[in-house]
Design a protein around this motif. Sequence first.
Motif, PDB file in Angstrom:
ATOM      1  N   PHE A 121       0.845  -1.186   0.000  1.00  0.00           N
ATOM      2  CA  PHE A 121       0.000   0.000   0.000  1.00  0.00           C
ATOM      3  C   PHE A 121       0.883   1.241   0.000  1.00  0.00           C
ATOM      4  N   VAL A 122       0.659   2.115  -0.959  1.00  0.00           N
ATOM      5  CA  VAL A 122       1.446   3.335  -1.096  1.00  0.00           C
ATOM      6  C   VAL A 122       0.499   4.514  -0.926  1.00  0.00           C
ATOM      7  N   GLY A 123       0.797   5.401   0.028  1.00  0.00           N
ATOM      8  CA  GLY A 123      -0.145   6.480   0.263  1.00  0.00           C
ATOM      9  C   GLY A 123       0.379   7.576   1.152  1.00  0.00           C
ATOM     10  N   VAL A 167       3.849   1.950   2.559  1.00  0.00           N
ATOM     11  CA  VAL A 167       4.813   3.012   2.269  1.00  0.00           C
ATOM     12  C   VAL A 167       3.991   4.292   2.261  1.00  0.00           C
ATOM     13  N   ALA A 168       3.866   4.940   3.411  1.00  0.00           N
ATOM     14  CA  ALA A 168       2.935   6.062   3.556  1.00  0.00           C
ATOM     15  C   ALA A 168       3.500   7.104   4.507  1.00  0.00           C
ATOM     16  N   TRP A 169       3.293   8.384   4.146  1.00  0.00           N
ATOM     17  CA  TRP A 169       3.777   9.495   4.962  1.00  0.00           C
ATOM     18  C   TRP A 169       2.788  10.645   4.830  1.00  0.00           C
ATOM     19  N   ALA A 211      -0.280  -7.581  -5.384  1.00  0.00           N
ATOM     20  CA  ALA A 211      -0.906  -6.384  -5.936  1.00  0.00           C
ATOM     21  C   ALA A 211      -0.395  -5.189  -5.150  1.00  0.00           C
ATOM     22  N   VAL A 212      -0.433  -4.027  -5.808  1.00  0.00           N
ATOM     23  CA  VAL A 212      -0.030  -2.770  -5.176  1.00  0.00           C
ATOM     24  C   VAL A 212      -1.219  -1.816  -5.229  1.00  0.00           C
ATOM     25  N   VAL A 213      -1.507  -1.187  -4.094  1.00  0.00           N
ATOM     26  CA  VAL A 213      -2.625  -0.250  -3.992  1.00  0.00           C
ATOM     27  C   VAL A 213      -2.076   1.149  -3.729  1.00  0.00           C
ATOM     28  N   LEU A 214      -2.442   2.105  -4.570  1.00  0.00           N
ATOM     29  CA  LEU A 214      -2.054   3.502  -4.382  1.00  0.00           C
ATOM     30  C   LEU A 214      -3.259   4.307  -3.920  1.00  0.00           C
ATOM     31  N   ASN A 215      -3.055   5.136  -2.897  1.00  0.00           N
ATOM     32  CA  ASN A 215      -4.035   6.158  -2.553  1.00  0.00           C
ATOM     33  C   ASN A 215      -3.251   7.453  -2.379  1.00  0.00           C
ATOM     34  N   LEU A 216      -3.039   8.148  -3.478  1.00  0.00           N
ATOM     35  CA  LEU A 216      -2.242   9.368  -3.502  1.00  0.00           C
ATOM     36  C   LEU A 216      -2.959  10.446  -4.306  1.00  0.00           C
TER      37      LEU A 216
END
Length: 324
Positions: A121-123, A167-169, A211-216
Motif C-alpha cells: 500500500f502506497v499512500g 509506504v505512507a507518509w 498487488a499494489v494499492v495507491l491512494n495518492l
Amino acid sequence: MAPSPRLSGRFDLDDPAGPRCAWSGSAIAARFSGAAVAVRLRGAGDWFAVTLDGAELPPLALTPAQEGYPVALGLPPGEHDLVLTKRTEPLVGEAQLLGFDLAPGGRLLPPPPAPARRLEFVGDSITAGFGVLGRDASCPFSADTEDFTRTYAALTARALGAEPVAVAWSGRGVCRNYGDEPGDPMPALYERTLPARAESRWDFTRFTPDAVVLNLGTNDFSVGRAPPAAAFVAAYGGLVRRIRAAYDRAPVVCTLGPMLSPGELATARAHVAAAVDGLADVHLLEHPPQDPADGFGCDGHPSVTTHRRMAARLTALLRTALGW
C-alpha cells in the motif's frame, strides 16, 4: 544461535545492534516458550500495537529514556506467538529492535510463517492512519491517535489473509506536498527503506506483492489549489511505471478519496486516468467523500467507520482482480 523473529515491511539491517524501521505497519513476529516476555526497543515517540496468541494487548509507547518494555507475565506453559506492529508513521520517527527478554527457561523458537498472499500500500496520511482514533475532526495530529492497524489497508489485508506492507507518509503528494511544504514527494520516498535518509535504498527483491494499492493525490489538491495537470500526470504515471518495473506481474489499484471534494475528485480522476492510459492490469477505484454520519478522525481524516467502508470496497475489487 537463537532463531530470529520474522520482519514484515521495510527494515534496515545494516546496524549490528538490530533492525530499524520507520514505515507504518512494519511488524515483528516472534514465537517463544516461557512464562514471561519483554521486548527491547529503541525509539522516541513511536507506538506499537501488540498481539499475543491472537489477543490484543495494550500498545507500547516508546520513549528515549527506556529500552525494555514488559509485554506479558504469568503465561501458561507452551509456545506463544507475539506480534508487534508499528502504528505510527515516519513523521513520528524510526524504531529499532534490540531483542527479547524471556523468563528463565524460556527460549525463542522459529517464527510463524508469513502469509502466502502479499499486498503493498502506497499512500499518505489516509493510509498511515492519521487521527483514526481521534474523537472528532477538531483534534490535531498526535502519535497516540494514529494506528495503521485500524486502516483500510490493514483491514483489507486481514480480510484477504495477506501480509500488508505500507509506504505512507502524511502530507506527501505525487508532485507537491500539502500546502507546498518542503520535503521529497512520495515517488522519491518510495525508493527508501528509512525514508528520512536519502541514502537508505530499498531492495525491491526482498518483497514481491501480489498487488499494489495507491491512494495518492489528496495532498496535491490541498488548500484549495489543484496541482499543474502536466506535472501530476507525469509524476503519477512515473510512479506507476516504477512499481510495474519493480513488480512486473503485480496488478496496480489506483484509488482516490475519501478526503477530496466532488470537484477535486473529478479533476483527480481525469489526471489519474491520463497518467495510466495504455498501462495493462491497472484498476481504478474511487471512495466517495466522507459521510459526516460516519464521524471523523483528527483534522478531518477518515474515522474507523470510514476506513471499514473503504476496506470493503477494496477487498471486493481485489477478490475479483486476483481471484481470491
